[in-house]
Design a protein around this motif. Structure first.
Motif, short mmCIF file in Angstrom:
data_model
loop_
_atom_site.label_atom_id
_atom_site.label_comp_id
_atom_site.label_asym_id
_atom_site.label_seq_id
_atom_site.Cartn_x
_atom_site.Cartn_y
_atom_site.Cartn_z
N GLY A 381 9.57 8.65 -1.38
CA GLY A 381 9.25 8.88 -3.09
C GLY A 381 9.12 7.80 -3.61
O GLY A 381 7.81 7.33 -4.64
N PHE A 382 9.10 5.96 -2.81
CA PHE A 382 9.09 4.96 -3.38
C PHE A 382 7.34 5.10 -3.64
O PHE A 382 6.11 4.74 -4.30
CB PHE A 382 9.65 4.03 -2.32
N SER A 383 7.22 5.38 -1.92
CA SER A 383 5.41 4.89 -1.34
C SER A 383 4.33 5.85 -2.81
O SER A 383 3.73 5.97 -3.22
CB SER A 383 5.19 5.45 -0.22
N GLU A 384 4.92 7.83 -2.53
CA GLU A 384 4.53 7.85 -3.48
C GLU A 384 4.06 7.71 -5.12
O GLU A 384 3.55 7.87 -6.01
CB GLU A 384 4.80 9.25 -3.78
N SER A 385 5.47 6.98 -6.30
CA SER A 385 5.83 6.81 -7.01
C SER A 385 4.48 5.35 -7.04
O SER A 385 4.09 5.36 -8.56
CB SER A 385 6.41 6.43 -7.54
N LEU A 386 4.61 4.23 -6.24
CA LEU A 386 4.08 2.87 -6.43
C LEU A 386 2.35 3.73 -6.56
O LEU A 386 1.42 2.63 -6.86
CB LEU A 386 4.16 1.93 -5.64
N SER A 387 1.52 4.87 -5.73
CA SER A 387 0.82 5.21 -5.61
C SER A 387 -0.06 5.14 -6.78
O SER A 387 -1.51 5.04 -7.36
CB SER A 387 0.55 6.12 -5.20
N ILE A 388 0.52 5.23 -8.03
CA ILE A 388 -0.14 5.93 -9.00
C ILE A 388 -0.63 4.55 -9.82
O ILE A 388 -1.63 4.54 -10.42
CB ILE A 388 1.16 6.14 -10.35
N ALA A 389 -0.11 3.19 -9.43
CA ALA A 389 -0.94 2.17 -10.15
C ALA A 389 -2.03 1.71 -9.28
O ALA A 389 -1.86 2.89 -8.06
CB ALA A 389 -0.13 0.87 -9.48
N ASP A 390 -3.19 0.89 -9.29
CA ASP A 390 -3.99 1.34 -9.09
C ASP A 390 -4.22 -0.44 -8.02
O ASP A 390 -4.70 -0.40 -6.74
CB ASP A 390 -5.17 0.21 -9.99
N THR A 391 -2.94 -1.10 -7.80
CA THR A 391 -2.33 -2.07 -7.11
C THR A 391 -1.40 -2.51 -6.96
O THR A 391 -0.72 -2.16 -7.97
CB THR A 391 -3.28 -3.64 -7.69
N VAL A 392 -1.04 -2.55 -5.98
CA VAL A 392 0.50 -2.24 -5.31
C VAL A 392 0.46 -3.63 -4.68
O VAL A 392 0.19 -3.69 -3.46
CB VAL A 392 1.15 -1.46 -4.97
N VAL A 393 1.54 -4.39 -5.49
CA VAL A 393 2.18 -5.78 -4.47
C VAL A 393 4.10 -5.99 -4.33
O VAL A 393 4.49 -5.62 -5.03
CB VAL A 393 1.83 -7.40 -5.48
N LEU A 394 3.93 -5.91 -2.84
CA LEU A 394 5.40 -5.94 -2.52
C LEU A 394 5.85 -6.87 -2.34
O LEU A 394 5.61 -7.84 -1.24
CB LEU A 394 5.82 -4.54 -1.51
N LEU A 395 7.14 -7.47 -2.72
CA LEU A 395 7.58 -8.18 -2.95
C LEU A 395 8.88 -8.32 -1.50
O LEU A 395 9.26 -6.15 -1.34
CB LEU A 395 8.43 -9.29 -3.50
N ASP A 396 9.54 -8.64 -0.93
CA ASP A 396 10.72 -8.69 0.26
C ASP A 396 11.77 -7.38 -0.22
O ASP A 396 12.13 -7.87 -2.09
CB ASP A 396 11.09 -10.16 1.16
N ILE A 397 13.17 -7.03 0.57
CA ILE A 397 14.30 -6.27 0.25
C ILE A 397 14.78 -7.40 -0.96
O ILE A 397 15.28 -8.06 -0.30
CB ILE A 397 14.10 -5.57 0.92
N TYR A 398 15.75 -6.78 -1.79
CA TYR A 398 16.33 -7.44 -2.25
C TYR A 398 17.52 -7.31 -1.88
O TYR A 398 17.93 -6.28 -2.44
CB TYR A 398 16.46 -7.63 -4.07
N PRO A 399 19.10 -7.34 -0.75
CA PRO A 399 19.63 -6.93 -0.14
C PRO A 399 20.83 -6.86 -1.44
O PRO A 399 21.84 -5.71 -1.19
CB PRO A 399 20.68 -7.80 0.72
N ALA A 400 21.32 -7.06 -1.93
CA ALA A 400 22.34 -6.87 -2.90
C ALA A 400 23.63 -7.28 -1.92
O ALA A 400 23.52 -8.41 -1.50
CB ALA A 400 22.29 -5.22 -3.60
N ARG A 401 24.18 -6.07 -2.02
CA ARG A 401 25.47 -6.20 -1.29
C ARG A 401 25.46 -6.11 0.31
O ARG A 401 26.84 -5.87 0.61
CB ARG A 401 26.26 -5.58 -2.21
N GLU A 402 24.37 -5.51 0.71
CA GLU A 402 24.12 -5.46 1.66
C GLU A 402 23.88 -6.36 3.02
O GLU A 402 23.28 -7.65 2.63
CB GLU A 402 23.45 -4.21 1.78
N LEU A 403 24.22 -5.59 4.27
CA LEU A 403 23.29 -6.71 5.26
C LEU A 403 21.86 -6.44 5.63
O LEU A 403 22.13 -4.79 5.75
CB LEU A 403 24.49 -6.96 6.27
N PRO A 404 21.05 -6.71 6.12
CA PRO A 404 20.27 -5.81 6.75
C PRO A 404 20.28 -4.94 7.29
O PRO A 404 21.18 -5.03 8.61
CB PRO A 404 18.66 -7.63 7.18
N ILE A 405 18.92 -3.89 7.94
CA ILE A 405 19.57 -3.35 8.97
C ILE A 405 18.34 -3.11 9.40
O ILE A 405 16.75 -3.10 8.62
CB ILE A 405 19.12 -1.77 7.73
N GLU A 406 18.33 -2.75 10.43
CA GLU A 406 16.78 -3.63 11.65
C GLU A 406 15.63 -2.42 11.21
O GLU A 406 15.78 -0.95 11.53
CB GLU A 406 17.60 -3.04 13.49
#
Length: 466
Positions: A381-406
């Motif tokens: 869903g993220f990929s589909e929605s972001l595709s509306i833009a002409d250019t997409v720049v992704l930053l690293d995931i913000y973890p908030a309360r979570e530990l990384p998931i492999e």
């Protein structure tokens, strides 16, 4: 517990937007407020300026003397955003302190007030602030606990007039996270959306729907439920309770819009309901989704007897919420807008509105995913929605309360993004990346710490380097 007889209150996670509103309420009624948060922020700095004492070290030694021993007149307010492994949480839990979740305290504060509760996996903050502004601006005695800083009042807490002969109405943003909204007992409820989210809490979409159904059943039997048509279709009619139900959406339902016109700075429309029509509304916070939010808010205003003139003026003077479709700056070369969207449906609604406003310009979307679990659960869903833009720049995931998931990274979104230009960029290199690629319409999107980049980007644009 009589909250007004408290000696003092300590907030574990005071920098959260919902926590800070309750902290401000206690501070307003004269109860000394203390708190902990992981890092300083503009919000915690403001709370300190308002007289609250905040520590940033998760150690018992950092506590004020008042909270090194428990007492019946002391309260600990906790948000699950602070883990139970926190040293301060364990100390309070092991030493007889009364610990209540933020949502339970909010329920206690509002239990004897007529309340309007706004729930939804997205849209609730803007809708809540619209309801509060329409009522407050018209002179109606109104209080509000909001999940964002309103541009009209520069606050997430609106206080009612205690000296008024008119009984107050309290507007409450009803948060579905951790089933917090089940502590409320609204007289009138709004449900803006029931799209899958917080599956780390609910497990699956069906359990999320049941959570919302439980919230809806809390609405007073003689009250009203104003629910988006899409959300209505996801709830069994047996779960709607006894409240009178009104469906709304952009183009259909008991309540809908007509004569929608898109401008670069405003969206205009007419409000159409079964018993009233209000023509010539002009909303300076753009977006088709914001028209829908306004429809629900206007329905509440009509319920409380506001005149057509008061509603038209209230919508025209509504300035929005910080980080919700917030136009940061613009010049002849670049337009820059920031938004809190962090769910695929929110991003879709936001970017479609941007494209409608600027059909002849290329849109560059900088997105910071929020939570590893949310990125995993809604990657397609993220990929589909972001595709509306002409250019997409992704930053690293913000973890908030979570530990990384492999294996769960921002890079996993790239293959399904169909935009002609797409990349993953380090936050530290974002400005140089933007300077190299010269965006026409730039939008930053996300609920993490991407807001820390807004000022540097604004400064870069105003220094004429764009």
């Amino acid at each position: 517990m009589n909250l007004k007889n408290l000696h003092s209150v300590f907030f574990l996670g005071i920098g959260g937007i919902g926590m800070s509103a309750i902290a401000r309420w206690f501070n307003h009624i004269g109860v000394p407020v203390y708190g902990y948060d992981k890092t300083p922020s503009p919000l915690t700095e403001t709370l300190s300026e308002e007289g609250m004492e905040i520590v940033y070290t998760d150690e018992v030694e950092s506590l004020p003397e008042a909270f090194k021993a428990s007492g019946a007149d002391k309260l600990i307010v906790w948000t699950p955003a602070v883990p139970q492994s926190s040293n301060l949480y364990k100390f309070f839990g092991n030493n007889g302190f009364v610990i209540k979740k933020r949502a339970a305290v909010l329920g206690l504060i509002t239990r004897n007030m007529e309340s309007v509760a706004i729930a939804g996996t997205h849209g609730k903050t803007t809708t809540s602030s619209m309801v509060a502004h329409l009522l407050k601006h018209s002179g109606h005695n109104t209080a509000a606990f909001l999940g964002g800083l309103t541009q009209n009042y520069k606050n997430n807490l609106i206080l009612h007039d205690e000296g008024s002969a008119e009984s107050p109405v309290v507007v409450v943003e009803a948060d579905e996270f951790d089933r917090s909204f089940l502590h409320l007992h609204p007289d009138l409820s709004i449900v803006t959306s029931i799209d899958p989210d917080h599956l780390d809490i609910y497990g699956d979409a069906e359990q999320l729907k049941e959570g919302f159904a439980s919230f809806i059943r809390l609405t007073h039997p003689d009250g009203k439920l104003i629910i988006h048509q899409d959300a209505y279709q996801k709830i069994s009619h047996a779960d709607l309770g006894a409240a009178k139900v009104y469906q709304y959406s952009l183009n259909s339902g008991n309540i809908h819009a007509d004569n929608i016109k898109v401008g670069t700075g405003t969206f205009s429309f007419d409000y159409v309901a079964e018993d009233i029509r209000i023509d010539g509304l002009e909303l300076s916070v753009p977006g088709f989704h914001n028209i829908e939010n306004a429809l629900a808010a206007i329905a509440v205003a009509v319920n409380y007897g506001l005149s057509k003139e008061a509603i038209i003026e209230g919508i025209a003077t509504y300035k929005g919420v910080k980080r919700r479709f917030e136009k940061i700056c613009t010049n002849e070369r670049i337009i820059y807008i920031d938004d809190y969207a962090h769910h695929p449906e929110e991003i879709k609604a936001f970017l479609l509105s941007i494209k409608a406003m600027y059909p002849d310009k290329k849109v560059t979307a900088v997105f910071q995913p929020h939570l590893f679990t949310r990125t995993r659960d809604f990657a397609e869903g993220f990929s589909e929605s972001l595709s509306i833009a002409d250019t997409v720049v992704l930053l690293d995931i913000y973890p908030a309360r979570e530990l990384p998931i492999e294996g769960i990274t921002s890079e996993m979104l790239l293959p399904r993004i169909t935009s002609p230009n797409k990349s993953v960029v380090d936050k530290e290199k974002l400005l140089s990346h933007l300077e190299q690629h010269k965006p026409e319409v730039l939008v930053t999107i996300g609920a993490g710490d991407i807001d820390r980049l807004v000022k540097p980007i604004e400064k870069w644009i105003k220094n004429d380097k764009a």
